[in-house]
Design a protein around this motif. Sequence first.
Motif, short mmCIF file in Angstrom:
data_model
loop_
_atom_site.label_atom_id
_atom_site.label_comp_id
_atom_site.label_asym_id
_atom_site.label_seq_id
_atom_site.Cartn_x
_atom_site.Cartn_y
_atom_site.Cartn_z
N UNK A 217 55.11 -11.81 -8.07
CA UNK A 217 54.93 -10.82 -9.09
C UNK A 217 56.37 -10.38 -9.55
N UNK A 218 57.38 -10.38 -8.88
CA UNK A 218 58.71 -9.97 -9.06
C UNK A 218 59.22 -11.19 -9.96
N UNK A 219 58.99 -12.32 -9.78
CA UNK A 219 59.45 -13.33 -10.63
C UNK A 219 58.85 -13.34 -12.01
N UNK A 220 57.60 -12.75 -12.37
CA UNK A 220 57.16 -12.97 -13.61
C UNK A 220 58.10 -12.00 -14.42
N UNK A 221 58.30 -12.08 -15.89
CA UNK A 221 58.64 -11.39 -16.87
C UNK A 221 57.61 -10.35 -17.27
N UNK A 222 57.96 -9.48 -18.02
CA UNK A 222 56.85 -8.62 -18.81
C UNK A 222 55.81 -9.41 -19.55
N UNK A 223 54.45 -9.35 -19.38
CA UNK A 223 53.68 -10.35 -20.17
C UNK A 223 53.14 -11.35 -19.34
N UNK A 224 53.65 -11.83 -18.15
CA UNK A 224 53.53 -12.82 -17.51
C UNK A 224 52.22 -12.67 -16.61
N UNK A 225 51.42 -13.74 -16.53
CA UNK A 225 50.05 -13.59 -15.79
C UNK A 225 50.37 -14.06 -14.33
N UNK A 226 49.25 -13.26 -13.57
CA UNK A 226 49.45 -13.90 -11.99
C UNK A 226 47.90 -13.65 -11.62
N UNK A 227 47.46 -14.93 -11.17
CA UNK A 227 46.09 -15.28 -10.81
C UNK A 227 46.23 -15.68 -9.25
N UNK A 228 45.26 -15.18 -8.37
CA UNK A 228 45.47 -15.67 -6.94
C UNK A 228 44.09 -15.78 -6.32
N UNK A 229 43.53 -16.85 -5.58
CA UNK A 229 42.46 -16.94 -5.19
C UNK A 229 42.46 -16.90 -3.60
N UNK A 230 41.52 -16.57 -2.95
CA UNK A 230 41.16 -16.44 -1.63
C UNK A 230 39.76 -16.77 -1.25
#
Length: 413
Positions: A340-353
């Motif tokens: 999350x910290x590595x993403x710039x504003x507007x970046x997307x994170x998707x996590x599956x489990x």
Amino acid sequence: MAAAVPAPVITVVGVGADGWEGLAPAAREALLAAEAVIGAPRQLALLPAEAAAARVAWPSPLLPAVPGLLAEHAGRRICVLASGDPMFFGIGRALADAVGPDRLHVLPHPSSVSYACARLGWPAEDTEVVSLVGRPLDTLTAALSDGRRLLVLSADAATPGQVAALLTARGYGAGRMRVLEQLGGGRERITDGVAESWRHPPGDALNIVAVECAGPRAQLVPGLPDDAYAHDGQLTKRHVRAATLAALAPAPGELLWDVGGGSGSIAIEWLRAHRSCRAVGVERDPVRAGRIAGNAAALGVPRLRVVTGPAPAALAGLPVPDAVFVGGGLTAPGLLQACWDALPPGGRLVANTVTLESEALLTEWYRRHGGDLVKLAVAHAVPVGGFTGWRQAMPVTQWSAVKDTRTVERETP
Ligand SMILES: C[S@@+](CC[C@H](N)C(=O)[O-])C[C@H]1O[C@@H](n2cnc3c(N)ncnc32)[C@H](O)[C@@H]1O
């Protein structure tokens, strides 16, 4: 304050296999008036004696030398020689990057692709061009699909034989191949054959390979069949993969981190979305990391960078991503926070489990950051005795969110 004096323009002259004879009057005039002509030794040798300017051969490797060489000759009337169209897989790109497009005056010559389309009677706009100059051979694999016409820009005389071997290995051996050498020059030659029985010895280093693909059709959108991948079971399955790529939403030029890469399917389908997309796969298991590289080559995206090691430690120093997918390692301390910290504003994170422990973590992040928390449950119809019933795959919990620095963390009620 006095206005800055504009820096002189560099004239970039495209030259073909027909040399000086084939140049338009404006190109000849520019070369005759130049104080320094920079080019490959082969191109400089095409100049007539009356072109009296200093002749400067490009060093090798070329690209890192461009700024220094231009600075060395600053203030002189410079001509740079390029082959064919300088702005099409040519030196024009590096020059524009080095001095800015406004300081270039480009005089194009027909490119080898224009000549090839002219000889073959192929419309250029329907012909896919793949360059193998400085790129891995499997770059070509991404363009293969039944009925497609391709032009391959060769690295050297060995490229046609390598293309024939690749086509055969990837199931396109029945395709027609033509090698067009020295296009537009006096030594122009075309050799013809079929990939799987290609026996021509290497010819001229200046060649382009025309391929008429005959073999499997290639699927364009994400959700390739699971058996397109070598895997040990650690694979995001087809339907969930398609939904995951939709949530990641690749756009041209973007960079993905695929954390817990497994077999590499998410990064591979991200890269297949567009030739300018980039991806890094991070996988702690070295055998799987090797498998990711093999899958990437077989599916035409050998540019996938694979980092072997456990996240989050292995994420240190990676280039800033536009999107991050977490497919494994969610419970590793600090992993989700680091992504999350590595993403710039507007970046997307998707996590599956598929585990309750990781689902609890994703639920907590959903509560704090919003986004979408979804459950993907896929069932396949299978025989049950003489009848048919549903076999349910493990449901996948997916959290996806866009990072927005203006988002205030939600209050605990
Ligand atoms: C379910 S698989 C991912 C499947 C993958 N998306 C695909 O389609 O091929 C999870 C992977 O995460 C890897 N993994 C688990 N923890 C990790 C960590 N901390 N760092 C890097 N990889 C990790 C595992 O070795 C495994 O290969």
